[in-house]
Structures are given as C-alpha cells and as structure tokens.
Design a protein around this motif. Structure first.
Motif, mmCIF file in Angstrom:
data_model
loop_
_atom_site.group_PDB
_atom_site.id
_atom_site.type_symbol
_atom_site.label_atom_id
_atom_site.label_comp_id
_atom_site.label_asym_id
_atom_site.label_seq_id
_atom_site.Cartn_x
_atom_site.Cartn_y
_atom_site.Cartn_z
ATOM 1 N N TRP A 43 0.886 1.423 -7.991
ATOM 2 C CA TRP A 43 0.414 0.778 -7.867
ATOM 3 C C TRP A 43 -0.136 0.838 -6.057
ATOM 4 O O TRP A 43 -0.224 1.262 -5.208
ATOM 5 C CB TRP A 43 -0.761 -0.501 -7.781
ATOM 6 C CG TRP A 43 -1.722 -0.754 -6.868
ATOM 7 C CD1 TRP A 43 -2.557 0.345 -5.873
ATOM 8 C CD2 TRP A 43 -2.571 -1.473 -6.852
ATOM 9 N NE1 TRP A 43 -3.461 -0.399 -5.792
ATOM 10 C CE2 TRP A 43 -3.385 -2.132 -6.129
ATOM 11 C CE3 TRP A 43 -2.224 -3.413 -7.911
ATOM 12 C CZ2 TRP A 43 -4.429 -3.217 -6.037
ATOM 13 C CZ3 TRP A 43 -3.080 -3.847 -7.521
ATOM 14 C CH2 TRP A 43 -4.316 -4.450 -6.646
ATOM 15 N N ARG A 48 -2.032 5.607 -7.765
ATOM 16 C CA ARG A 48 -3.391 4.324 -9.009
ATOM 17 C C ARG A 48 -3.094 4.557 -10.508
ATOM 18 O O ARG A 48 -3.242 4.006 -11.683
ATOM 19 C CB ARG A 48 -4.543 4.924 -8.510
ATOM 20 C CG ARG A 48 -5.296 3.761 -9.134
ATOM 21 C CD ARG A 48 -5.230 2.238 -8.517
ATOM 22 N NE ARG A 48 -6.091 1.621 -8.727
ATOM 23 C CZ ARG A 48 -6.954 0.744 -7.980
ATOM 24 N NH1 ARG A 48 -6.383 0.853 -6.876
ATOM 25 N NH2 ARG A 48 -7.618 -0.468 -8.254
ATOM 26 N N ASP A 52 -2.607 2.733 -13.283
ATOM 27 C CA ASP A 52 -3.288 2.158 -14.212
ATOM 28 C C ASP A 52 -2.583 2.599 -16.342
ATOM 29 O O ASP A 52 -2.838 1.965 -16.808
ATOM 30 C CB ASP A 52 -4.836 2.974 -14.408
ATOM 31 C CG ASP A 52 -5.797 3.120 -13.411
ATOM 32 O OD1 ASP A 52 -5.466 1.400 -12.394
ATOM 33 O OD2 ASP A 52 -6.318 3.332 -12.963
ATOM 34 N N TYR A 55 -0.144 -0.367 -17.090
ATOM 35 C CA TYR A 55 -1.457 -1.619 -16.866
ATOM 36 C C TYR A 55 -1.278 -1.584 -18.279
ATOM 37 O O TYR A 55 -1.612 -2.544 -19.128
ATOM 38 C CB TYR A 55 -2.427 -1.743 -16.190
ATOM 39 C CG TYR A 55 -2.333 -2.375 -14.541
ATOM 40 C CD1 TYR A 55 -1.676 -3.994 -14.775
ATOM 41 C CD2 TYR A 55 -2.215 -2.043 -13.867
ATOM 42 C CE1 TYR A 55 -1.270 -4.850 -13.065
ATOM 43 C CE2 TYR A 55 -1.825 -2.274 -12.274
ATOM 44 C CZ TYR A 55 -1.654 -3.682 -12.463
ATOM 45 O OH TYR A 55 -1.609 -4.369 -10.998
ATOM 46 N N ARG A 56 -2.313 -0.496 -18.466
ATOM 47 C CA ARG A 56 -2.538 0.016 -20.270
ATOM 48 C C ARG A 56 -1.542 -0.874 -21.135
ATOM 49 O O ARG A 56 -1.316 -1.143 -22.547
ATOM 50 C CB ARG A 56 -3.154 1.521 -20.566
ATOM 51 C CG ARG A 56 -4.843 1.021 -20.038
ATOM 52 C CD ARG A 56 -5.071 2.790 -20.533
ATOM 53 N NE ARG A 56 -4.301 3.639 -19.896
ATOM 54 C CZ ARG A 56 -4.541 4.482 -19.579
ATOM 55 N NH1 ARG A 56 -5.160 4.079 -17.830
ATOM 56 N NH2 ARG A 56 -4.318 5.796 -18.805
ATOM 57 N N GLU A 61 -4.423 -6.498 -17.091
ATOM 58 C CA GLU A 61 -5.256 -5.690 -15.827
ATOM 59 C C GLU A 61 -5.104 -6.602 -14.546
ATOM 60 O O GLU A 61 -4.744 -7.442 -14.855
ATOM 61 C CB GLU A 61 -6.988 -5.252 -16.682
ATOM 62 C CG GLU A 61 -7.508 -4.481 -17.973
ATOM 63 C CD GLU A 61 -8.584 -4.826 -18.193
ATOM 64 O OE1 GLU A 61 -9.875 -5.506 -17.334
ATOM 65 O OE2 GLU A 61 -9.462 -4.304 -19.011
#
Length: 85
Positions: A43, A48, A52, A55-56, A61
């Motif tokens: 990030w 991004r 993401d 994060y998954r 999140e």
C-alpha cells in the motif's frame, strides 16, 4: 514487529527501510501477521491491487484509509498477540 519498525523508520515511504521491511515480510509468506504487514508495505508502495491481495491472504482488511493509522492498528494488534511476530 521488525518489519513495522522498518516501515516507520522510513517514514512510511519507499526507500531502503521499505526494502528491509519487505524482505522481512517475504521470509514468512503465508503467516497471517507477515502477510498483513506485507499488505501495508505494498500500500505504501502505491500498489493497491497487490496490497489488497496480501490483505486477503492475511485474512484481514484495511482498518483505515490512512497508512499511518493502519500502521498503528497493526502495531496494537501485534502487541496484543506477541506470539505471532
């Protein structure tokens, strides 16, 4: 925690400290805590999409739209779970 320390030392910006944090994250890919910090690193990088993805993978999140707040949330979470670092 070491990777988060390096990100903060670098001012949450790209540079040699970011590189060090990223390398630490890569040493334990698949470990949720490492994957979450990896997400923050990407990030900060401005990627991004990749952020993401991590994060998954971490099962978490983003908790803030501000990287500094996200950094603080990750530190607080990891300090509360010392066994995951």
């Amino acid at each position: 925690m070491r990777a988060l320390w390096w990100l903060r030392k670098g001012g949450l910006r790209m540079g040699p400290e970011w590189e060090e944090a990223h390398a630490i994250c890569q040493t334990a890919e698949g470990t949720p805590a490492y994957d979450r910090v990896h997400a923050l690193a990407h990030w900060i990088e401005g990627d991004r999409f990749n952020s993401d993805y991590w994060y998954r993978r971490s099962g978490t999140e983003r908790v803030s739209e501000d990287p500094a707040h996200e950094w603080a949330a990750q530190v607080a979470d990891l300090e509360g779970n010392r066994g995951v670092t």
